[in-house]
Structure formats: C-alpha cells, structure tokens
Design a protein around this motif. Structure first.
Motif, PDB file in Angstrom:
ATOM      1  N   TYR A 246       0.826  -1.203   0.000  1.00 19.75           N
ATOM      2  CA  TYR A 246       0.000   0.000   0.000  1.00 19.75           C
ATOM      3  C   TYR A 246       0.866   1.261   0.000  1.00 19.75           C
ATOM      4  O   TYR A 246       1.926   1.297   0.666  1.00 19.75           O
ATOM      5  N   ASP A 247       0.407   2.290  -0.720  1.00 20.36           N
ATOM      6  CA  ASP A 247       1.116   3.569  -0.657  1.00 20.36           C
ATOM      7  C   ASP A 247       0.597   4.380   0.529  1.00 20.36           C
ATOM      8  O   ASP A 247      -0.289   3.929   1.276  1.00 20.36           O
ATOM      9  N   ASP A 248       1.128   5.594   0.715  1.00 24.04           N
ATOM     10  CA  ASP A 248       0.756   6.379   1.890  1.00 24.04           C
ATOM     11  C   ASP A 248      -0.655   6.947   1.818  1.00 24.04           C
ATOM     12  O   ASP A 248      -1.140   7.569   2.763  1.00 24.04           O
ATOM     13  N   GLN A 249      -1.333   6.731   0.662  1.00 23.98           N
ATOM     14  CA  GLN A 249      -2.723   7.147   0.540  1.00 23.98           C
ATOM     15  C   GLN A 249      -3.683   5.973   0.703  1.00 23.98           C
ATOM     16  O   GLN A 249      -4.895   6.116   0.502  1.00 23.98           O
ATOM     17  N   GLY A 250      -3.135   4.815   1.059  1.00 24.69           N
ATOM     18  CA  GLY A 250      -3.968   3.646   1.310  1.00 24.69           C
ATOM     19  C   GLY A 250      -4.364   2.877   0.072  1.00 24.69           C
ATOM     20  O   GLY A 250      -5.232   2.003   0.142  1.00 24.69           O
ATOM     21  N   ARG A 251      -3.707   3.139  -1.069  1.00 25.75           N
ATOM     22  CA  ARG A 251      -4.030   2.418  -2.307  1.00 25.75           C
ATOM     23  C   ARG A 251      -3.201   1.139  -2.395  1.00 25.75           C
ATOM     24  O   ARG A 251      -1.991   1.172  -2.178  1.00 25.75           O
ATOM     25  N   CYS A 252      -3.860   0.047  -2.713  1.00 25.17           N
ATOM     26  CA  CYS A 252      -3.158  -1.226  -2.882  1.00 25.17           C
ATOM     27  C   CYS A 252      -2.579  -1.273  -4.293  1.00 25.17           C
ATOM     28  O   CYS A 252      -3.324  -1.293  -5.276  1.00 25.17           O
ATOM     29  N   LEU A 253      -1.247  -1.280  -4.408  1.00 25.29           N
ATOM     30  CA  LEU A 253      -0.590  -1.200  -5.706  1.00 25.29           C
ATOM     31  C   LEU A 253      -0.023  -2.541  -6.176  1.00 25.29           C
ATOM     32  O   LEU A 253       0.329  -2.668  -7.351  1.00 25.29           O
ATOM     33  N   ALA A 254       0.067  -3.507  -5.285  1.00 23.93           N
ATOM     34  CA  ALA A 254       0.597  -4.820  -5.673  1.00 23.93           C
ATOM     35  C   ALA A 254       0.144  -5.861  -4.660  1.00 23.93           C
ATOM     36  O   ALA A 254      -0.121  -5.542  -3.496  1.00 23.93           O
TER      37      ALA A 254
END
Length: 356
Positions: free
Chosen positions: A53-61
């Motif tokens: 997850y990135d720092d905005q809470g998006r799951c990227l992988a």
C-alpha cells in the motif's frame, strides 16, 4: 514512494476491494465468485495474501505465498505476484519481493521459489534482477473430467528460485548457463530446452526458414541469403538486427540497428541446424548458435545452444575501455542477457509451431 505491506485476512473487506481486482487482472478468467472460492480453499491450505500500500492507502501490488516443507528444504513459494498496471516499473514489485525475502528468513526458509510462464520475458528479467535463477521445468497435465477455471494448466513454465541471501545459487534444469574468463573454458555457454507438440521435421522446417526469424528473435528483424543454397551448409546470410537502449544499459554495446553476416555450419533435417558468425572483416569467429531436435514421446524436445569459446572482435571492442571489475560485470550481465534470449526464443518458437 513510501510503501507499507500488510497481510490480508480472508474475512477482511480489503480481500474483495483490494486483492481480488489485482488477482483478476492477472487471471482474467477468474470471476468474483470463483475468486472467493479460491481464496477460501487456498487460505485453508496456508496461502497468505500480502498487499503493498502507498501512503494514501491504495493497494498497488499483491503477492500470494505459502511456506512449504519439501525434501529439498523449507521454502517460501510465491503463487502469484502482480502489480497494478498503472504502477509498474516504479519499484513496487522489487519492494514486495524484498519483504517476501524478509518473511522467508523469519520463517526459517532456505529459498524462495515461483513459477513463471515460459514466454513472459518481462517477468524473467525482473526475477533475474532479484538474483533468481532458473532451476527446473514446470509440467502440467489436465485430468479428464476435473477441468475448472481454478485448475487451468500452465502450458510451459519455468521454476525460478533464490536463496534469501546475497548468494546466487546458479541455474540448472531447463536452462544451463556458463560464463567464465578462464581461457581453457568457453567464455559464454548457454543451453535451453523445451518440449514442443510437433514432430522433429515440423520443427526443423520452421527453425531452418530463417526468413521467419523475426517471429521469435528478440533482436533479429530481417534475414536475407547472400550466397549458397538457403538453409544448407556453406550458405551465407545477412541479418538486420535492432537492440533496445535498456539492454545492459550501462555498457558500450551496439544499439539501434546493426548488420551481421553468418554461415550455416550444420543442416541435418529433423536433427540439427547451426550457424557461425563472421566479424566485420569477413572472418568466421568462435561464435556459434545451434538448434538440436530429438523425438520425445508424442512430440519433440528442442534444444537451443550458444557457445563462444574466445572473445570475438565485437566483445573485445566492448570491453576495451573497461577496467577489470567492469569487464567481469559485463561478462556476467551479458550472460544473463543471452539466457533471456534463449528462453524467449524457445517459448516463441513453441507458440509458432504449435499454432501451426
């Protein structure tokens, strides 16, 4: 980019909102109901779902993995590794792999393993960059009456492995690679093999038709015969090649379009086809590419080999301005590049022949 990895429980709502879309992007034939069935059964078998997850809470992988006790040691097996297409080539996959290496150490594993489709060139380069080696063939067999989207076979796969340390274990099995500066041994020696559902003559008729080489070669774009009867011993051909900037990008290798000349040195229908390359002075060099074919049950085994005993004029030109450490790095990187070429060529030939 700051990334946080989290293990997602099967009952966590993020299994549906974050994990499922990425797994379905990797496996388009898997609908939501089938994903839930898979996640439930695999979870009971010990499969772990990890998201980055990135720092905005998006799951990227997402990676799915499990610890296995095997006769060759305790290992962490990665079932799936997928990055959001919009976030590829940003280091996220490497970050997730690094976290899985830490997990392997924590759980007492001696190695990490995964399977990769034989023609997935981009993935192969990524895994090689993580110090992973090709160590085995992956075989699959459809069981009559039990076909299901969750058990769809992988036709042609490689098992890739690494130890969770800085030591590369080398490669064996489907592909054997040797690179050395010992003058008594070949500078480069690469050998790969693959089963193809076709007869030896069907395969030979394709690989000896050099006008079709662009269908399976990473770099060769066009071939024309210069002298002799095409595809016979002694015939000479000219190749137009193109190399991308990112191939061993740090080294002074030829890029863009360049031409080569070669001579057929073996042409035994249904068995062997080989050619030897010329240097820019028109002299044959110690650089030979070979195909060998043997009948194998209902099909054939195609072996693709490259051997360079001594540095060619082109290789000497590349390393002339490098110090000793840089030369050793170049030889190692070029060996990996040749390995990728062999794997890509075999997979593409298989696709061409079996489609026919």
């Amino acid at each position: 980019m700051k990334l946080i990895t989290k293990d997602i429980a099967r009952t966590d709502p993020r299994m549906g909102t974050d994990v499922a879309p990425l797994i379905q992007a990797l496996r388009p034939g898997l609908d939501r109901e089938e994903f839930e069935e898979f996640a439930a059964e695999a979870g009971r078998q010990g499969l772990v779902f990890t998201g980055a997850y990135d720092d905005q809470g998006r799951c990227l992988a997402v990676a799915t993995h499990r610890v296995l006790a095997t006769s060759r040691g305790r290992l962490l097996f990665i079932d799936d590794l997928v990055t959001d297409p919009a976030a590829r080539s940003t280091g996220i996959g490497g970050h997730l792999m690094a976290e899985l290496e830490k997990q392997a150490r924590r759980t007492g594993c001696t190695r990490i393993e995964l399977d990769s489709g034989i023609t997935n060139d981009r993935a192969h380069l990524f895994y090689r960059s993580r110090r992973m080696s090709v160590v085995a063939l992956h075989f699959s067999l459809e069981v009559s009456g039990n076909q299901h989207p969750l058990s769809a076979p992988i036709h042609g796969g490689l098992t890739v492995a690494t130890k969770p340390s800085s030591t590369d274990t080398g490669s064996a099995g489907t592909l054997i690679m040797n690179q050395t500066t010992d003058e008594k041994k070949p500078l480069f020696q690469v050998r790969g093999e693959l089963h193809i559902d076709a007869t030896p003559m069907e395969i030979y008729s394709v690989i000896s038709d050099l006008s079709r080489t662009s269908e399976w070669s990473r770099e060769c774009k066009r071939i024309e015969w210069v002298s002799g009867e095409p595809a016979t011993v002694g015939a000479v051909f000219r190749s137009e090649n193109f190399r991308k900037d990112e191939v061993v990008a740090w080294a002074p290798v030829p890029r863009g379009t360049w031409m080569t000349r070669s001579e057929v040195v073996a042409a035994d229908p249904g068995r062997t086809f080989a050619w030897q390359m010329y240097n820019s002075d028109g002299v044959r060099e110690d650089s030979v590419w070979t195909y060998d074919i043997t009948a194998d049950g209902g099909g054939s085994t195609l072996v693709h080999r490259f051997r360079m005993n001594r540095p060619t004029k082109g290789i000497l030109r590349i390393v002339s301005g490098l110090d000793e450490a840089e030369r050793q790095s170049f030889y190692a990187d070029w060996a990996v590049k040749l390995e990728g070429d062999i794997l890509a060529t075999l997979g593409r030939i298989k696709a061409v022949v079996e489609k026919k």
